[in-house]
Scaffold this active site. Structure first.
Site, PDB file in Angstrom:
ATOM      1  N   TYR A 103      53.336 -23.406 -23.630  1.00 11.03           N
ATOM      2  CA  TYR A 103      54.555 -23.580 -24.407  1.00 11.03           C
ATOM      3  C   TYR A 103      55.434 -24.734 -23.952  1.00 11.03           C
ATOM      4  CZ  TYR A 103      55.554 -19.354 -21.466  1.00 11.03           C
ATOM      5  OH  TYR A 103      55.623 -18.411 -20.484  1.00 11.03           O
ATOM      6  N   TYR A 140      55.666 -16.139 -14.361  1.00 11.79           N
ATOM      7  CA  TYR A 140      54.675 -16.424 -15.413  1.00 11.79           C
ATOM      8  C   TYR A 140      53.692 -17.509 -14.998  1.00 11.79           C
ATOM      9  CZ  TYR A 140      58.231 -13.756 -17.785  1.00 11.79           C
ATOM     10  OH  TYR A 140      59.140 -12.787 -18.101  1.00 11.79           O
ATOM     11  N   GLU A 186      67.207  -6.485 -17.358  1.00 13.72           N
ATOM     12  CA  GLU A 186      65.816  -6.538 -16.908  1.00 13.72           C
ATOM     13  C   GLU A 186      65.326  -7.978 -16.797  1.00 13.72           C
ATOM     14  OE1 GLU A 186      64.431  -3.868 -19.953  1.00 13.72           O
ATOM     15  OE2 GLU A 186      64.163  -5.525 -21.343  1.00 13.72           O
ATOM     16  N   CYS A 223      37.746 -28.450 -18.369  1.00 10.99           N
ATOM     17  CA  CYS A 223      37.060 -29.296 -19.341  1.00 10.99           C
ATOM     18  C   CYS A 223      37.624 -29.139 -20.743  1.00 10.99           C
ATOM     19  CB  CYS A 223      35.570 -29.026 -19.280  1.00 10.99           C
ATOM     20  SG  CYS A 223      34.915 -29.606 -17.710  1.00 10.99           S
ATOM     21  N   GLU A 224      38.920 -29.282 -20.818  1.00 10.23           N
ATOM     22  CA  GLU A 224      39.688 -29.376 -22.041  1.00 10.23           C
ATOM     23  C   GLU A 224      40.914 -30.127 -21.582  1.00 10.23           C
ATOM     24  OE1 GLU A 224      40.592 -25.651 -24.304  1.00 10.23           O
ATOM     25  OE2 GLU A 224      38.760 -24.984 -23.305  1.00 10.23           O
TER      26      GLU A 224
END
Ligand SMILES: *Cc1c(COP(=O)(O)O)cnc(C)c1O
Length: 421
Positions: A312, A366, A269, A338-339
Protein backbone atom coordinates in the site's frame (compact mmCIF):
# COMPACT_ATOMS: atom_id res chain seq x y z
CA UNK A 1 18.31 4.45 16.50
CA UNK A 2 20.89 7.06 17.37
CA UNK A 3 24.30 7.91 15.97
CA UNK A 4 26.92 7.78 18.70
CA UNK A 5 29.04 10.78 17.76
CA UNK A 6 32.12 9.43 19.51
CA UNK A 7 32.23 6.01 17.87
CA UNK A 8 30.38 7.12 14.70
CA UNK A 9 28.21 4.04 14.98
CA UNK A 10 24.45 3.61 15.22
CA UNK A 11 22.97 2.40 18.47
CA UNK A 12 19.55 1.13 19.47
CA UNK A 13 18.87 1.99 23.11
CA UNK A 14 22.61 2.11 23.73
CA UNK A 15 23.34 -1.20 22.00
CA UNK A 16 25.59 -1.19 18.92
CA UNK A 17 23.41 -1.91 15.87
CA UNK A 18 26.07 -3.53 13.67
CA UNK A 19 27.15 -5.84 16.48
CA UNK A 20 23.58 -7.11 16.78
CA UNK A 21 23.48 -7.66 13.04
CA UNK A 22 26.81 -9.52 13.10
CA UNK A 23 25.57 -11.68 15.94
CA UNK A 24 22.22 -12.70 14.44
CA UNK A 25 22.72 -12.21 10.69
CA UNK A 26 20.47 -10.60 8.11
CA UNK A 27 17.68 -10.10 7.34
CA UNK A 28 16.76 -9.30 10.93
CA UNK A 29 13.99 -7.58 12.88
CA UNK A 30 15.07 -5.76 16.05
CA UNK A 31 12.65 -4.19 18.54
CA UNK A 32 13.41 -1.66 21.26
CA UNK A 33 11.30 -2.31 24.37
CA UNK A 34 11.93 1.21 25.70
CA UNK A 35 10.06 2.71 22.74
CA UNK A 36 7.01 0.49 23.28
CA UNK A 37 7.00 1.37 26.97
CA UNK A 38 7.31 5.09 26.19
CA UNK A 39 4.46 5.02 23.66
CA UNK A 40 2.21 3.14 26.07
CA UNK A 41 2.98 5.67 28.76
CA UNK A 42 2.32 8.60 26.43
CA UNK A 43 -1.15 7.23 25.84
CA UNK A 44 -1.99 6.49 29.44
CA UNK A 45 -0.64 9.90 30.50
CA UNK A 46 -2.67 11.69 27.84
CA UNK A 47 -5.96 10.01 28.72
CA UNK A 48 -7.00 11.22 32.14
CA UNK A 49 -10.10 9.20 32.95
CA UNK A 50 -10.96 7.03 35.95
CA UNK A 51 -11.01 3.77 34.04
CA UNK A 52 -8.81 3.38 30.99
CA UNK A 53 -7.94 0.27 29.06
CA UNK A 54 -5.52 0.13 26.15
CA UNK A 55 -6.03 -3.08 24.21
CA UNK A 56 -3.01 -3.73 22.04
CA UNK A 57 -4.15 -4.62 18.50
CA UNK A 58 -1.80 -7.54 18.21
CA UNK A 59 -2.09 -8.14 14.49
CA UNK A 60 0.57 -5.43 14.17
CA UNK A 61 3.21 -7.64 15.82
CA UNK A 62 2.32 -10.95 17.43
CA UNK A 63 5.56 -12.12 18.96
CA UNK A 64 4.73 -13.62 22.38
CA UNK A 65 7.49 -11.67 24.13
CA UNK A 66 6.04 -8.39 22.80
CA UNK A 67 2.58 -9.50 24.00
CA UNK A 68 4.02 -10.26 27.45
CA UNK A 69 5.69 -6.86 27.59
CA UNK A 70 2.38 -5.14 26.85
CA UNK A 71 0.52 -7.32 29.33
CA UNK A 72 3.01 -6.42 32.05
CA UNK A 73 2.51 -2.74 31.23
CA UNK A 74 -1.19 -3.23 31.98
CA UNK A 75 -2.59 -3.48 28.46
CA UNK A 76 -5.39 -5.73 27.30
CA UNK A 77 -5.42 -7.34 23.88
CA UNK A 78 -7.40 -6.78 20.70
CA UNK A 79 -7.56 -9.97 18.64
CA UNK A 80 -9.02 -10.42 15.17
CA UNK A 81 -8.76 -14.20 14.89
CA UNK A 82 -9.14 -17.27 17.05
CA UNK A 83 -5.41 -17.83 16.65
CA UNK A 84 -4.59 -14.36 17.99
CA UNK A 85 -6.76 -15.13 21.02
CA UNK A 86 -4.76 -18.31 21.57
CA UNK A 87 -1.50 -16.35 21.30
CA UNK A 88 -2.84 -13.87 23.86
CA UNK A 89 -3.74 -16.64 26.29
CA UNK A 90 -0.32 -18.20 25.70
CA UNK A 91 1.28 -14.86 26.63
CA UNK A 92 -0.70 -14.86 29.87
CA UNK A 93 -3.58 -12.48 29.17
CA UNK A 94 -6.76 -13.29 31.08
CA UNK A 95 -9.60 -14.18 28.70
CA UNK A 96 -11.66 -11.21 29.90
CA UNK A 97 -8.80 -8.89 28.97
CA UNK A 98 -9.01 -9.97 25.35
CA UNK A 99 -11.46 -8.28 22.98
CA UNK A 100 -12.23 -10.31 19.91
CA UNK A 101 -13.10 -8.05 16.97
CA UNK A 102 -13.52 -10.29 13.95
CA UNK A 103 -15.04 -9.61 10.56
CA UNK A 104 -16.57 -12.23 8.26
CA UNK A 105 -15.79 -15.18 10.51
CA UNK A 106 -17.97 -18.24 10.99
CA UNK A 107 -20.40 -18.76 13.86
CA UNK A 108 -18.30 -21.79 14.83
CA UNK A 109 -15.24 -19.57 15.33
CA UNK A 110 -17.22 -17.03 17.36
CA UNK A 111 -18.67 -19.73 19.57
CA UNK A 112 -15.24 -21.30 20.07
CA UNK A 113 -13.96 -17.87 21.16
CA UNK A 114 -16.91 -17.52 23.56
CA UNK A 115 -15.99 -20.88 25.14
CA UNK A 116 -12.61 -19.33 25.95
CA UNK A 117 -14.42 -16.47 27.70
CA UNK A 118 -13.15 -13.47 25.75
CA UNK A 119 -15.08 -10.27 25.08
CA UNK A 120 -16.96 -10.47 21.78
CA UNK A 121 -17.47 -7.62 19.39
CA UNK A 122 -20.46 -8.16 17.08
CA UNK A 123 -19.95 -6.87 13.56
CA UNK A 124 -23.29 -7.57 11.83
CA UNK A 125 -27.02 -7.65 12.54
CA UNK A 126 -27.56 -11.30 11.61
CA UNK A 127 -24.90 -12.34 14.09
CA UNK A 128 -26.44 -10.14 16.78
CA UNK A 129 -29.82 -11.81 16.28
CA UNK A 130 -28.26 -15.27 16.30
CA UNK A 131 -26.40 -14.53 19.53
CA UNK A 132 -29.48 -13.06 21.19
CA UNK A 133 -31.45 -16.22 20.41
CA UNK A 134 -28.74 -18.78 21.15
CA UNK A 135 -26.63 -17.14 23.85
CA UNK A 136 -28.95 -14.77 25.71
CA UNK A 137 -26.74 -14.68 28.82
CA UNK A 138 -23.42 -13.70 27.20
CA UNK A 139 -22.41 -10.04 27.36
CA UNK A 140 -21.59 -8.53 23.98
CA UNK A 141 -20.06 -5.45 22.46
CA UNK A 142 -21.49 -3.92 19.28
CA UNK A 143 -19.23 -2.62 16.56
CA UNK A 144 -20.79 0.48 15.03
CA UNK A 145 -19.86 1.93 11.67
CA UNK A 146 -20.32 5.71 12.01
CA UNK A 147 -19.58 6.20 8.29
CA UNK A 148 -16.83 8.70 8.79
CA UNK A 149 -14.49 8.99 5.85
CA UNK A 150 -11.13 9.36 7.49
CA UNK A 151 -7.66 7.95 7.15
CA UNK A 152 -4.83 8.33 4.71
CA UNK A 153 -5.54 5.46 2.38
CA UNK A 154 -8.68 3.81 0.96
CA UNK A 155 -7.40 0.33 1.92
CA UNK A 156 -7.20 1.18 5.58
CA UNK A 157 -10.17 3.47 5.89
CA UNK A 158 -12.80 1.21 7.37
CA UNK A 159 -15.49 3.55 8.64
CA UNK A 160 -17.01 4.84 5.40
CA UNK A 161 -20.28 3.90 3.74
CA UNK A 162 -18.95 1.15 1.47
CA UNK A 163 -16.92 -0.45 4.21
CA UNK A 164 -17.54 -4.08 5.19
CA UNK A 165 -16.91 -3.32 8.89
CA UNK A 166 -19.38 -2.87 11.69
CA UNK A 167 -23.13 -2.34 11.94
CA UNK A 168 -24.23 0.80 10.16
CA UNK A 169 -25.27 3.66 12.38
CA UNK A 170 -28.47 3.80 10.31
CA UNK A 171 -29.40 0.32 11.51
CA UNK A 172 -29.44 1.28 15.19
CA UNK A 173 -33.25 1.16 15.46
CA UNK A 174 -33.12 -2.48 14.40
CA UNK A 175 -30.26 -3.17 16.82
CA UNK A 176 -32.29 -1.66 19.66
CA UNK A 177 -35.35 -3.69 18.75
CA UNK A 178 -33.32 -6.93 18.80
CA UNK A 179 -31.58 -6.08 22.06
CA UNK A 180 -34.88 -5.20 23.77
CA UNK A 181 -36.82 -8.14 22.42
CA UNK A 182 -34.12 -10.70 23.20
CA UNK A 183 -33.12 -9.00 26.48
CA UNK A 184 -29.48 -8.96 25.45
CA UNK A 185 -26.69 -7.73 27.67
CA UNK A 186 -24.77 -5.10 25.69
CA UNK A 187 -21.72 -4.27 27.78
CA UNK A 188 -19.82 -2.27 25.19
CA UNK A 189 -20.02 -0.24 22.01
CA UNK A 190 -17.13 0.05 19.62
CA UNK A 191 -15.95 1.84 16.52
CA UNK A 192 -12.76 1.67 14.52
CA UNK A 193 -12.85 4.24 11.75
CA UNK A 194 -9.55 3.46 10.11
CA UNK A 195 -5.87 4.09 10.31
CA UNK A 196 -3.92 7.32 10.04
CA UNK A 197 -6.32 9.82 11.56
CA UNK A 198 -4.62 13.16 11.84
CA UNK A 199 -7.54 15.43 12.37
CA UNK A 200 -8.54 15.30 16.03
CA UNK A 201 -11.84 17.05 15.22
CA UNK A 202 -12.86 14.33 12.77
CA UNK A 203 -12.22 11.73 15.44
CA UNK A 204 -14.17 13.65 18.06
CA UNK A 205 -17.05 14.08 15.62
CA UNK A 206 -17.17 10.30 15.15
CA UNK A 207 -16.92 9.79 18.90
CA UNK A 208 -20.08 11.88 19.41
CA UNK A 209 -21.92 9.45 17.19
CA UNK A 210 -20.73 6.59 19.39
CA UNK A 211 -21.75 8.41 22.59
CA UNK A 212 -25.25 8.70 21.14
CA UNK A 213 -25.33 4.95 20.57
CA UNK A 214 -23.95 4.31 24.06
CA UNK A 215 -26.87 6.20 25.65
CA UNK A 216 -29.22 3.47 24.46
CA UNK A 217 -27.79 0.58 26.48
CA UNK A 218 -28.40 0.36 30.23
CA UNK A 219 -25.89 -2.45 30.88
CA UNK A 220 -23.06 -0.55 29.28
CA UNK A 221 -19.61 -0.91 30.90
CA UNK A 222 -17.18 0.35 28.27
CA UNK A 223 -16.87 2.40 25.12
CA UNK A 224 -14.15 1.35 22.71
CA UNK A 225 -12.98 4.01 20.26
CA UNK A 226 -10.70 1.72 18.26
CA UNK A 227 -7.56 3.15 16.82
CA UNK A 228 -6.35 5.46 14.08
CA UNK A 229 -3.32 6.93 15.79
CA UNK A 230 -0.71 7.95 13.28
CA UNK A 231 3.03 7.81 13.84
CA UNK A 232 5.80 9.52 11.87
CA UNK A 233 7.13 7.58 8.92
CA UNK A 234 9.23 10.45 7.56
CA UNK A 235 11.54 12.70 9.60
CA UNK A 236 9.24 15.68 9.03
CA UNK A 237 6.06 13.62 8.81
CA UNK A 238 3.01 14.37 10.89
CA UNK A 239 1.67 12.26 13.72
CA UNK A 240 -1.46 12.27 15.84
CA UNK A 241 -1.12 14.89 18.56
CA UNK A 242 -1.84 12.41 21.31
CA UNK A 243 -1.55 14.95 24.10
CA UNK A 244 -4.11 17.33 22.56
CA UNK A 245 -6.31 14.42 21.57
CA UNK A 246 -6.08 12.89 25.03
CA UNK A 247 -7.05 16.13 26.73
CA UNK A 248 -10.14 16.67 24.56
CA UNK A 249 -11.21 13.05 24.53
CA UNK A 250 -10.83 12.70 28.30
CA UNK A 251 -12.95 15.77 28.90
CA UNK A 252 -15.73 14.45 26.70
CA UNK A 253 -15.57 11.02 28.23
CA UNK A 254 -15.62 12.33 31.78
CA UNK A 255 -18.60 14.54 30.91
CA UNK A 256 -20.37 11.55 29.45
CA UNK A 257 -19.76 9.44 32.57
CA UNK A 258 -21.12 12.28 34.70
CA UNK A 259 -24.20 12.46 32.49
CA UNK A 260 -24.76 8.69 32.73
CA UNK A 261 -24.06 8.69 36.46
CA UNK A 262 -21.53 5.84 36.30
CA UNK A 263 -17.85 5.24 35.63
CA UNK A 264 -17.52 3.58 32.27
CA UNK A 265 -14.21 2.27 30.96
CA UNK A 266 -12.64 4.16 28.09
CA UNK A 267 -10.98 1.78 25.65
CA UNK A 268 -8.65 2.18 22.70
CA UNK A 269 -6.99 -0.47 20.60
CA UNK A 270 -3.81 0.88 19.01
CA UNK A 271 -1.41 -1.34 17.11
CA UNK A 272 0.86 0.87 15.05
CA UNK A 273 1.11 3.62 17.67
CA UNK A 274 2.53 1.23 20.24
CA UNK A 275 4.98 -0.81 18.18
CA UNK A 276 5.76 0.79 14.79
CA UNK A 277 8.65 2.99 15.86
CA UNK A 278 10.14 0.34 18.12
CA UNK A 279 11.07 -1.79 15.12
CA UNK A 280 14.16 -1.84 12.88
CA UNK A 281 14.61 -4.11 9.91
CA UNK A 282 18.17 -4.86 8.82
CA UNK A 283 19.18 -6.23 5.43
CA UNK A 284 22.44 -6.55 3.55
CA UNK A 285 23.23 -5.10 0.13
CA UNK A 286 23.92 -7.94 -2.29
CA UNK A 287 24.47 -5.90 -5.44
CA UNK A 288 24.86 -2.32 -6.57
CA UNK A 289 23.68 -2.19 -10.15
CA UNK A 290 23.89 0.82 -12.41
CA UNK A 291 21.51 0.80 -15.36
CA UNK A 292 21.23 3.60 -17.90
CA UNK A 293 18.88 5.60 -15.69
CA UNK A 294 19.08 4.22 -12.18
CA UNK A 295 21.44 2.98 -9.49
CA UNK A 296 19.83 -0.01 -7.84
CA UNK A 297 20.77 -1.37 -4.44
CA UNK A 298 19.64 -5.00 -4.36
CA UNK A 299 19.12 -6.51 -0.90
CA UNK A 300 19.04 -9.95 0.69
CA UNK A 301 15.31 -9.50 1.36
CA UNK A 302 12.15 -8.53 -0.50
CA UNK A 303 8.40 -8.16 -0.18
CA UNK A 304 8.35 -11.57 1.43
CA UNK A 305 9.69 -9.87 4.58
CA UNK A 306 8.53 -6.26 4.27
CA UNK A 307 5.52 -5.85 2.02
CA UNK A 308 4.12 -2.50 3.12
CA UNK A 309 5.85 -0.39 0.44
CA UNK A 310 4.60 -2.63 -2.38
CA UNK A 311 1.24 -3.48 -0.79
CA UNK A 312 0.00 0.00 0.00
CA UNK A 313 2.72 2.41 -0.92
CA UNK A 314 3.99 2.84 2.62
CA UNK A 315 7.16 4.84 3.18
CA UNK A 316 9.96 3.43 5.32
CA UNK A 317 13.10 5.49 5.89
CA UNK A 318 16.20 3.59 4.81
CA UNK A 319 19.71 4.25 6.11
CA UNK A 320 23.14 2.80 5.59
CA UNK A 321 24.27 1.56 8.99
CA UNK A 322 27.68 0.51 7.66
CA UNK A 323 28.55 4.02 6.51
CA UNK A 324 26.79 6.50 8.80
CA UNK A 325 28.70 9.61 7.75
CA UNK A 326 29.49 8.91 4.08
CA UNK A 327 28.48 11.27 1.30
CA UNK A 328 24.82 11.01 0.29
CA UNK A 329 23.91 9.50 -3.06
CA UNK A 330 20.66 8.50 -4.75
CA UNK A 331 19.63 4.85 -4.89
CA UNK A 332 16.56 2.86 -5.76
CA UNK A 333 16.35 0.09 -3.19
CA UNK A 334 14.95 -3.23 -4.38
CA UNK A 335 14.49 -6.76 -3.10
CA UNK A 336 15.54 -10.17 -4.40
CA UNK A 337 12.06 -11.45 -5.25
CA UNK A 338 11.46 -12.44 -8.84
CA UNK A 339 8.80 -9.81 -9.30
CA UNK A 340 9.28 -6.09 -9.05
CA UNK A 341 9.68 -5.34 -5.36
CA UNK A 342 10.87 -1.80 -4.83
CA UNK A 343 11.31 -0.62 -1.25
CA UNK A 344 11.98 2.96 -2.29
CA UNK A 345 12.67 4.96 -5.43
CA UNK A 346 15.38 7.63 -5.55
CA UNK A 347 16.33 7.50 -1.91
CA UNK A 348 19.10 9.63 -0.51
CA UNK A 349 21.38 7.21 1.34
CA UNK A 350 25.02 7.55 2.32
CA UNK A 351 27.32 5.93 -0.22
CA UNK A 352 26.69 2.19 -0.44
CA UNK A 353 28.92 -0.69 -1.36
CA UNK A 354 28.17 -4.37 -1.63
CA UNK A 355 27.88 -6.00 1.79
CA UNK A 356 26.73 -2.84 3.54
CA UNK A 357 23.90 -3.17 6.05
CA UNK A 358 20.77 -1.10 5.48
CA UNK A 359 18.19 -0.37 8.14
CA UNK A 360 14.46 0.26 7.56
CA UNK A 361 12.76 2.35 10.23
CA UNK A 362 9.19 1.93 11.54
CA UNK A 363 9.51 -1.81 11.13
CA UNK A 364 7.58 -2.79 14.26
CA UNK A 365 4.01 -2.79 12.93
CA UNK A 366 2.67 -4.89 10.05
CA UNK A 367 6.13 -5.98 8.95
CA UNK A 368 7.04 -9.34 10.46
CA UNK A 369 3.35 -10.13 10.93
CA UNK A 370 2.83 -9.83 7.18
CA UNK A 371 5.98 -11.74 6.23
CA UNK A 372 5.72 -14.87 4.12
CA UNK A 373 7.86 -17.63 2.66
CA UNK A 374 7.38 -16.47 -0.92
CA UNK A 375 10.23 -17.60 -3.18
CA UNK A 376 10.79 -20.27 -0.52
CA UNK A 377 12.84 -17.91 1.64
CA UNK A 378 13.05 -18.26 5.39
CA UNK A 379 11.34 -15.69 7.56
CA UNK A 380 13.87 -13.62 9.54
CA UNK A 381 14.81 -13.85 13.19
CA UNK A 382 13.45 -11.32 15.72
CA UNK A 383 15.48 -9.77 18.52
CA UNK A 384 14.35 -7.64 21.45
CA UNK A 385 16.61 -5.05 23.04
CA UNK A 386 15.65 -4.58 26.67
CA UNK A 387 17.64 -2.66 29.27
CA UNK A 388 20.88 -2.89 27.33
CA UNK A 389 20.57 -6.62 26.58
CA UNK A 390 19.68 -8.35 23.32
CA UNK A 391 17.31 -11.32 23.40
CA UNK A 392 16.50 -13.64 20.53
CA UNK A 393 12.69 -13.83 20.52
CA UNK A 394 12.20 -15.79 17.29
CA UNK A 395 14.66 -18.02 15.52
CA UNK A 396 15.34 -17.64 11.83
CA UNK A 397 13.49 -20.32 9.92
CA UNK A 398 15.27 -23.30 8.40
CA UNK A 399 14.61 -25.67 5.53
CA UNK A 400 12.74 -27.92 7.97
CA UNK A 401 10.16 -25.17 8.46
CA UNK A 402 9.53 -24.99 4.72
CA UNK A 403 8.71 -28.67 4.37
CA UNK A 404 7.27 -29.41 7.82
CA UNK A 405 3.63 -29.57 6.69
CA UNK A 406 4.17 -30.87 3.22
CA UNK A 407 2.91 -34.37 2.69
CA UNK A 408 4.62 -36.54 0.20
CA UNK A 409 2.29 -39.45 -0.57
CA UNK A 410 3.61 -42.43 -2.42
CA UNK A 411 2.42 -41.76 -5.90
CA UNK A 412 4.34 -42.88 -8.89
CA UNK A 413 4.22 -40.10 -11.46
CA UNK A 414 6.55 -41.90 -13.81
CA UNK A 415 4.99 -42.77 -17.11
CA UNK A 416 3.35 -46.16 -16.94
CA UNK A 417 4.67 -48.72 -19.37
CA UNK A 418 2.07 -49.58 -21.92
CA UNK A 419 1.78 -53.27 -22.58
CA UNK A 420 1.94 -54.06 -26.20
CA UNK A 421 0.22 -57.16 -27.29
C1 LIG B 1 -6.05 -3.26 12.92
C2 LIG B 1 -6.98 -2.83 13.95
C3 LIG B 1 -6.57 -1.92 14.92
C4 LIG B 1 -5.20 -1.28 14.96
O1 LIG B 1 -4.99 -0.31 13.99
P1 LIG B 1 -3.62 0.55 14.04
O2 LIG B 1 -3.72 1.44 12.87
O3 LIG B 1 -2.49 -0.43 13.93
O4 LIG B 1 -3.56 1.25 15.32
C5 LIG B 1 -7.49 -1.60 15.90
N1 LIG B 1 -8.72 -2.13 15.91
C6 LIG B 1 -9.14 -3.02 14.98
C7 LIG B 1 -10.52 -3.59 15.07
C8 LIG B 1 -8.30 -3.39 13.97
O5 LIG B 1 -8.73 -4.26 13.05
Amino acid sequence: MQLNSQSNRFEIAGVDALQIVEKYGTPLFVYDSAKIIAQYKRMTDALTVKQLRINYACKALTNITILKLLKDLGAGLDAVSYQEIKLGLEAGFAAQDIVYTPNSVSIEELEAAMKLGVKINIDNIEMLEYMGINHPKYAFCIRVNPHIMAGGNANISVGHIDSKFGISIHQMPLVERLVDTLKMNIEGVHMHTGSDILDVDVFLYASNILFNVARKFDDLKYIDFGSGFKVKYKPHGIETDIEQFGAEMSKRFNDFCAEMGKDLTLMFEPGKFLVSESGYFFARTNVIKQTTSTVFAGLDTGFNHLIRPMFYGAHHEIMNVSNPTGKPKIYTVVGYICETDTFGWNRKITELKEGDVLCFLNAGAYCFSMASNYNSRYRPAEVLIHEGQDYLIRKRETFEDLIRNQVNPEISFAEKETTMS
